[in-house]
Design a protein around this motif. Structure first.
Motif, short mmCIF file in Angstrom:
data_model
loop_
_atom_site.label_atom_id
_atom_site.label_comp_id
_atom_site.label_asym_id
_atom_site.label_seq_id
_atom_site.Cartn_x
_atom_site.Cartn_y
_atom_site.Cartn_z
N GLY A 18 0.81 -1.21 0.00
CA GLY A 18 0.00 0.00 0.00
C GLY A 18 0.84 1.26 0.00
O GLY A 18 0.54 2.21 -0.73
N LYS A 19 1.89 1.28 0.80
CA LYS A 19 2.77 2.45 0.85
C LYS A 19 3.50 2.64 -0.49
O LYS A 19 3.62 3.77 -0.98
CB LYS A 19 3.78 2.31 1.97
CG LYS A 19 3.18 2.45 3.37
CD LYS A 19 4.24 2.32 4.44
CE LYS A 19 3.65 2.52 5.84
NZ LYS A 19 4.68 2.37 6.90
N GLN A 20 3.98 1.56 -1.07
CA GLN A 20 4.67 1.66 -2.35
C GLN A 20 3.71 2.11 -3.45
O GLN A 20 4.08 2.89 -4.34
CB GLN A 20 5.31 0.32 -2.72
CG GLN A 20 6.45 -0.10 -1.82
CD GLN A 20 7.61 0.89 -1.85
OE1 GLN A 20 8.06 1.29 -2.92
NE2 GLN A 20 8.07 1.29 -0.68
N GLN A 21 2.48 1.63 -3.38
CA GLN A 21 1.48 2.01 -4.39
C GLN A 21 1.13 3.48 -4.28
O GLN A 21 0.91 4.16 -5.29
CB GLN A 21 0.24 1.13 -4.24
CG GLN A 21 -0.66 1.13 -5.46
CD GLN A 21 -0.06 0.38 -6.64
OE1 GLN A 21 0.95 -0.32 -6.49
NE2 GLN A 21 -0.65 0.52 -7.80
N ALA A 22 1.05 3.97 -3.04
CA ALA A 22 0.74 5.39 -2.84
C ALA A 22 1.81 6.28 -3.46
O ALA A 22 1.52 7.31 -4.08
CB ALA A 22 0.60 5.69 -1.35
N VAL A 23 3.06 5.88 -3.30
CA VAL A 23 4.17 6.64 -3.90
C VAL A 23 4.09 6.56 -5.42
O VAL A 23 4.31 7.55 -6.14
CB VAL A 23 5.52 6.09 -3.40
CG1 VAL A 23 6.68 6.73 -4.15
CG2 VAL A 23 5.67 6.34 -1.90
N LEU A 24 3.76 5.36 -5.92
CA LEU A 24 3.72 5.13 -7.36
C LEU A 24 2.62 5.94 -8.04
O LEU A 24 2.78 6.40 -9.17
CB LEU A 24 3.51 3.63 -7.63
CG LEU A 24 3.87 3.09 -9.00
CD1 LEU A 24 5.36 3.24 -9.26
CD2 LEU A 24 3.47 1.62 -9.09
N GLU A 25 1.50 6.13 -7.35
CA GLU A 25 0.34 6.77 -7.95
C GLU A 25 0.26 8.27 -7.67
O GLU A 25 -0.75 8.90 -7.98
CB GLU A 25 -0.94 6.09 -7.45
CG GLU A 25 -1.08 4.65 -7.93
CD GLU A 25 -2.34 3.98 -7.42
OE1 GLU A 25 -3.07 4.63 -6.63
OE2 GLU A 25 -2.58 2.82 -7.79
N GLN A 26 1.30 8.83 -7.08
CA GLN A 26 1.30 10.28 -6.84
C GLN A 26 1.19 11.03 -8.16
O GLN A 26 1.98 10.82 -9.07
CB GLN A 26 2.58 10.69 -6.11
CG GLN A 26 2.58 10.38 -4.64
CD GLN A 26 3.88 10.80 -3.97
OE1 GLN A 26 4.85 11.15 -4.64
NE2 GLN A 26 3.91 10.77 -2.65
N GLY A 27 0.23 11.89 -8.26
CA GLY A 27 0.00 12.64 -9.50
C GLY A 27 -1.23 12.19 -10.26
O GLY A 27 -1.78 12.96 -11.06
N LEU A 28 -1.70 10.96 -10.01
CA LEU A 28 -2.88 10.47 -10.72
C LEU A 28 -4.13 11.27 -10.35
O LEU A 28 -4.96 11.58 -11.21
CB LEU A 28 -3.10 8.99 -10.42
CG LEU A 28 -2.33 7.99 -11.29
CD1 LEU A 28 -2.64 6.56 -10.86
CD2 LEU A 28 -2.67 8.17 -12.77
#
Length: 228
Positions: A115-125
């Protein structure tokens, strides 16, 4: 009738319409910046995950691989997920936790790490989605205001013809065009990157399931060796 020049129409538009056009241009630039950043980030994340999986299963024991990962100054993607999960597994083993409790604890850590890695990955969406949804309405507002201003000006004109109506309507419609210019790429990019991020999440979730199975096997083997 002379051809309409787009730049002249923008410069001759009312102040409010010009502000709307400037805002839409800014939103468009922000959108394209996010598109390029998300494209690079998601692409590099996928390549890193693939490389890490190949390295992890290259033949060394998970304990040795964990030691190597622990020495890294920064960890990201599957590397961080593995580090958190295996660290929890070792801690549970040392505490003498039961097999089911150990695996449950590891799975919880995996979910949090992903979840934490996904939050970083989706920043800007989210920003991209906002640009896609709001830009047409901003452009429409500028168009409505521009047409209203044009018709108010025509009310005081002695004669009304297409030559007098066209410039005011044209400059108003530019705002709608700019709104669509900002919204369409942002909308397409949002759908594309959301799908890529979702696929990456599913891939990482499968990796965690595979690791959980390996941890279960290691736990069973450690228990057997302890009894022998």
């Amino acid at each position: 009738m002379s051809e309409l020049n787009v730049l002249d129409l923008i410069l001759e538009a009312s102040l409010l319409v010009q502000l709307v056009m400037g805002l839409l241009l800014l939103l468009s630039l922000i959108g394209w910046g996010l598109i390029f950043r998300l494209s690079a980030k998601l692409g590099s994340a996928k390549r890193f995950d693939n490389d890490f999986e190949a390295w992890l299963w290259s033949g060394n024991t998970l304990a040795k691989q964990y030691s190597s990962v622990a020495n890294e100054p920064e960890r990201t993607g599957l590397e961080q997920v593995f580090f958190v999960g295996y660290g929890e597994f070792l801690k549970a083993q040392k505490s003498g936790a039961m097999r089911a409790d150990t695996l449950d604890s590891v799975e919880r850590k995996f979910k949090v790490a992903i979840g934490k890695q996904q939050a970083v990955l989706e920043q800007g969406l989210a920003t991209l989605a906002s640009i896609a949804s709001v830009s047409p309405y901003i452009g429409l507002f500028g168009t409505v205001w521009g047409i209203m201003t044009a018709f108010i000006g025509l009310s005081s004109a002695e004669s009304v013809s297409l030559a007098t109506v066209a410039p005011g309507i044209a400059e108003a419609l530019i705002a709608t065009a700019m709104g669509l210019f900002a919204a369409i790429p942002a909308s397409l990019a949002f759908n594309h990157f959301s799908a890529k991020a979702g696929a990456l999440y599913e891939s990482r979730a499968l990796f965690c399931e595979e690791l959980t199975g390996v941890f279960a096997h290691e736990y069973t083997m450690a228990q057997r060796n302890g009894r022998s």
